[in-house]
Design a protein around this motif. Sequence first.
Motif, mmCIF file in Angstrom:
data_model
loop_
_atom_site.group_PDB
_atom_site.id
_atom_site.type_symbol
_atom_site.label_atom_id
_atom_site.label_comp_id
_atom_site.label_asym_id
_atom_site.label_seq_id
_atom_site.Cartn_x
_atom_site.Cartn_y
_atom_site.Cartn_z
ATOM 1 N N LEU A 1 52.866 67.688 -1.468
ATOM 2 C CA LEU A 1 52.291 66.682 -2.357
ATOM 3 C C LEU A 1 52.169 67.170 -3.795
ATOM 4 C CD1 LEU A 1 49.502 65.099 -0.107
ATOM 5 C CD2 LEU A 1 51.863 64.352 -0.448
ATOM 6 N N ASP A 2 52.095 68.468 -3.996
ATOM 7 C CA ASP A 2 52.012 69.006 -5.360
ATOM 8 C C ASP A 2 53.198 68.574 -6.207
ATOM 9 O OD1 ASP A 2 49.590 70.217 -5.137
ATOM 10 O OD2 ASP A 2 50.355 72.252 -4.821
ATOM 11 N N THR A 3 54.355 68.435 -5.586
ATOM 12 C CA THR A 3 55.563 68.053 -6.326
ATOM 13 C C THR A 3 55.531 66.580 -6.741
ATOM 14 O OG1 THR A 3 56.710 67.608 -4.241
ATOM 15 C CG2 THR A 3 56.997 69.795 -5.198
ATOM 16 N N LEU A 4 54.575 65.837 -6.184
ATOM 17 C CA LEU A 4 54.436 64.420 -6.509
ATOM 18 C C LEU A 4 53.153 64.149 -7.297
ATOM 19 C CD1 LEU A 4 55.516 62.958 -3.042
ATOM 20 C CD2 LEU A 4 56.915 63.064 -5.123
ATOM 21 N N ALA A 5 52.520 65.212 -7.752
ATOM 22 C CA ALA A 5 51.279 65.065 -8.514
ATOM 23 C C ALA A 5 51.530 64.201 -9.743
ATOM 24 C CB ALA A 5 50.757 66.442 -8.928
ATOM 25 N N GLY A 6 50.649 63.238 -9.962
ATOM 26 C CA GLY A 6 50.843 62.298 -11.065
ATOM 27 C C GLY A 6 51.297 60.939 -10.570
ATOM 28 N N MET A 7 51.745 60.893 -9.303
ATOM 29 C CA MET A 7 52.072 59.621 -8.666
ATOM 30 C C MET A 7 50.977 59.295 -7.649
ATOM 31 S SD MET A 7 56.175 59.741 -7.937
ATOM 32 C CE MET A 7 57.380 59.939 -9.243
ATOM 33 N N GLN A 8 50.882 58.035 -7.293
ATOM 34 C CA GLN A 8 49.908 57.615 -6.286
ATOM 35 C C GLN A 8 50.590 57.639 -4.918
ATOM 36 O OE1 GLN A 8 47.997 53.439 -5.062
ATOM 37 N NE2 GLN A 8 47.412 54.017 -7.144
ATOM 38 N N VAL A 9 50.307 58.681 -4.158
ATOM 39 C CA VAL A 9 51.006 58.888 -2.884
ATOM 40 C C VAL A 9 50.278 58.189 -1.739
ATOM 41 C CG1 VAL A 9 51.867 60.575 -1.223
ATOM 42 C CG2 VAL A 9 51.890 61.105 -3.682
ATOM 43 N N HIS A 10 51.041 57.385 -1.013
ATOM 44 C CA HIS A 10 50.558 56.744 0.208
ATOM 45 C C HIS A 10 51.351 57.347 1.371
ATOM 46 C CE1 HIS A 10 48.325 53.160 -1.496
ATOM 47 N NE2 HIS A 10 48.913 53.675 -2.567
ATOM 48 N N ARG B 1 44.955 55.118 1.322
ATOM 49 C CA ARG B 1 46.301 55.657 1.074
ATOM 50 C C ARG B 1 46.913 56.310 2.318
ATOM 51 N NH1 ARG B 1 45.374 58.268 -4.983
ATOM 52 N NH2 ARG B 1 44.684 56.308 -5.953
ATOM 53 N N LEU B 2 46.235 56.207 3.423
ATOM 54 C CA LEU B 2 46.798 56.645 4.702
ATOM 55 C C LEU B 2 46.993 55.409 5.568
ATOM 56 C CD1 LEU B 2 47.654 58.864 6.718
ATOM 57 C CD2 LEU B 2 45.282 58.861 7.539
ATOM 58 N N HIS B 3 48.240 55.158 5.964
ATOM 59 C CA HIS B 3 48.584 53.988 6.761
ATOM 60 C C HIS B 3 49.151 54.457 8.105
ATOM 61 C CE1 HIS B 3 48.423 51.749 2.886
ATOM 62 N NE2 HIS B 3 48.960 52.873 2.420
ATOM 63 N N VAL B 4 48.523 54.075 9.178
ATOM 64 C CA VAL B 4 48.981 54.464 10.514
ATOM 65 C C VAL B 4 49.640 53.268 11.182
ATOM 66 C CG1 VAL B 4 48.314 55.315 12.783
ATOM 67 C CG2 VAL B 4 47.167 56.206 10.739
ATOM 68 N N ILE B 5 50.892 53.439 11.557
ATOM 69 C CA ILE B 5 51.630 52.403 12.286
ATOM 70 C C ILE B 5 51.755 52.853 13.732
ATOM 71 C CG2 ILE B 5 53.828 51.204 12.543
ATOM 72 C CD1 ILE B 5 54.272 51.496 9.549
ATOM 73 N N ARG B 6 51.017 52.177 14.593
ATOM 74 C CA ARG B 6 51.056 52.499 16.023
ATOM 75 C C ARG B 6 51.264 51.178 16.775
ATOM 76 N NH1 ARG B 6 48.436 56.695 19.335
ATOM 77 N NH2 ARG B 6 47.007 57.298 17.672
ATOM 78 N N LEU B 7 52.487 50.928 17.173
ATOM 79 C CA LEU B 7 52.828 49.675 17.827
ATOM 80 C C LEU B 7 52.888 49.845 19.341
ATOM 81 C CD1 LEU B 7 55.695 48.560 15.420
ATOM 82 C CD2 LEU B 7 53.321 47.813 15.382
ATOM 83 N N ASP B 8 52.432 48.823 20.062
ATOM 84 C CA ASP B 8 52.503 48.873 21.529
ATOM 85 C C ASP B 8 53.953 48.947 21.999
ATOM 86 O OD1 ASP B 8 49.773 48.772 21.737
ATOM 87 O OD2 ASP B 8 49.703 46.586 21.899
ATOM 88 N N GLU B 9 54.820 48.233 21.279
ATOM 89 C CA GLU B 9 56.257 48.265 21.577
ATOM 90 C C GLU B 9 56.986 48.680 20.301
ATOM 91 O OE1 GLU B 9 57.575 44.577 23.141
ATOM 92 O OE2 GLU B 9 55.961 44.430 24.605
ATOM 93 N N PRO B 10 57.115 49.994 20.077
ATOM 94 C CA PRO B 10 57.693 50.480 18.811
ATOM 95 C C PRO B 10 59.216 50.373 18.746
ATOM 96 C CG PRO B 10 57.159 52.328 20.230
ATOM 97 C CD PRO B 10 56.691 51.081 20.949
#
Length: 225
Positions: A104-113, A140-149
């Motif tokens: 993430l340090d390499t992306l400092a200055g951007m809004q990381v999700h 900024r943390l999105h968890v995708i957990r689908l029953d049928e992925p």
Amino acid sequence: MAKKRKVFLHVGMPGAGDIIEVALVHHRDALFELGIDVPARSAEETFLSAVDVLREHKAWGFARKEVEGQWADVCRRAWMGKQTVAVSLPLVATASRPEIDLLLDTLAGMQVHVVLTASPDDDIDDIAARWGAAVRKPERLHVIRLDEPSPKKVWKAFGKVAGFGTASLGLADVPEPVGARPLSSLDEARREIERLARRNRSLERWRHESDRKRKKLKRRLSSVA
């Protein structure tokens, strides 16, 4: 104050969301028209970027110089753009906190999700906690957990999070992620990618050597003439 550009970084548990890595690259041009920059040029590049960040080159049979700078190159292209960025590094989902911070340090200055994909049976509490602490804000943390992925559902869910529709970005022509082939584990899948990458590098070396010999022969023939 200028508004920070957003980066949607996909990381995934074994087998969950692998399609995102290849779909982003495949639809790179179309996504650009939708306001999304995809700085990675191939799934091989994102794989090597993950190996670079995790410093697992020896485990994969690479010399350090073969992977060093891969992630930096991807980030450099991300910084050159002006739009929202989307990149997939599924292999780094289980990274340690120091490894996450380095990434993430390499992306400092951007809004990381961070977008974490997982199957219903995956235990991701500790993993989600590490990434959540690293991005600092829970939204900024999105968890995708689908029953049928299914690939289609995972791809659609990722697009919804990142802010683009997938109706025009079908998966019919998208190359199968290696993990979708009849392989016994993600490790085996990643090693298959590494094998193909090594084959491609061997072909490049062969071509370079052939060109060198051809030019050398041409010079000799010119001197004789």
